[in-house]
Design a protein around this motif. Structure first.
Motif, mmCIF file in Angstrom:
data_model
loop_
_atom_site.group_PDB
_atom_site.id
_atom_site.type_symbol
_atom_site.label_atom_id
_atom_site.label_comp_id
_atom_site.label_asym_id
_atom_site.label_seq_id
_atom_site.Cartn_x
_atom_site.Cartn_y
_atom_site.Cartn_z
ATOM 1 N N VAL A 25 26.429 39.374 35.972
ATOM 2 C CA VAL A 25 26.060 40.431 36.786
ATOM 3 C C VAL A 25 24.550 40.417 36.388
ATOM 4 O O VAL A 25 23.617 40.509 37.876
ATOM 5 C CB VAL A 25 27.022 41.369 37.049
ATOM 6 C CG1 VAL A 25 26.710 42.559 38.011
ATOM 7 C CG2 VAL A 25 28.329 40.726 37.388
ATOM 8 N N GLU A 27 30.889 39.973 35.448
ATOM 9 C CA GLU A 27 32.391 40.099 36.236
ATOM 10 C C GLU A 27 33.313 39.407 36.083
ATOM 11 O O GLU A 27 33.194 37.665 36.182
ATOM 12 C CB GLU A 27 31.307 39.958 37.799
ATOM 13 C CG GLU A 27 32.683 40.746 38.367
ATOM 14 C CD GLU A 27 31.891 40.520 40.235
ATOM 15 O OE1 GLU A 27 32.129 41.208 40.791
ATOM 16 O OE2 GLU A 27 30.959 39.655 40.452
ATOM 17 N N LYS A 70 37.009 41.086 40.200
ATOM 18 C CA LYS A 70 36.084 41.855 40.677
ATOM 19 C C LYS A 70 35.540 43.092 39.808
ATOM 20 O O LYS A 70 35.875 44.085 40.021
ATOM 21 C CB LYS A 70 36.405 42.640 41.896
ATOM 22 C CG LYS A 70 37.046 41.366 42.780
ATOM 23 C CD LYS A 70 37.248 41.613 44.412
ATOM 24 C CE LYS A 70 37.067 40.602 45.155
ATOM 25 N NZ LYS A 70 36.008 40.567 46.151
ATOM 26 N N GLU A 110 33.644 44.972 37.069
ATOM 27 C CA GLU A 110 32.538 44.005 35.209
ATOM 28 C C GLU A 110 32.666 45.065 33.607
ATOM 29 O O GLU A 110 33.868 46.162 34.059
ATOM 30 C CB GLU A 110 31.482 44.649 36.166
ATOM 31 C CG GLU A 110 30.864 44.691 37.584
ATOM 32 C CD GLU A 110 29.860 44.862 37.970
ATOM 33 O OE1 GLU A 110 28.956 45.676 37.357
ATOM 34 O OE2 GLU A 110 28.970 44.642 39.175
#
Length: 76
Positions: free
Chosen positions: A12, A32, A35, A37
């Protein structure tokens, strides 16, 4: 210190640059997966030697994301 992701996912954000000094606990990279992180932190004081990934890249748990070289401890 060899930094690898804790689970397969995508990169990410890379929070450091090659040659940068980091201290234990500094955030290095955000991965990530499903969904969620996960921020990976430095476990040592040192210098970022290599960054082997780029933003958006898909990685597996065996991928070396970056290498941080330990800074020698000062002896007083």
């Amino acid at each position: 210190d060899i930094i690898k992701p804790p689970m397969p996912g995508s990169i990410v954000k890379i929070l450091v640059e090659s040659g940068m000094q980091v201290t234990e606990g500094d955030a290095l990279i955000i991965v990530e997966a499903m969904k969620m992180e996960t921020t990976i932190y430095s476990s040592i004081n040192g210098t970022v030697l290599e960054i082997n990934v780029s933003h958006g890249e898909q990685v597996n748990t065996d991928k070396v994301l970056m290498i941080v070289e330990k800074k020698p401890d000062l002896i007083i």
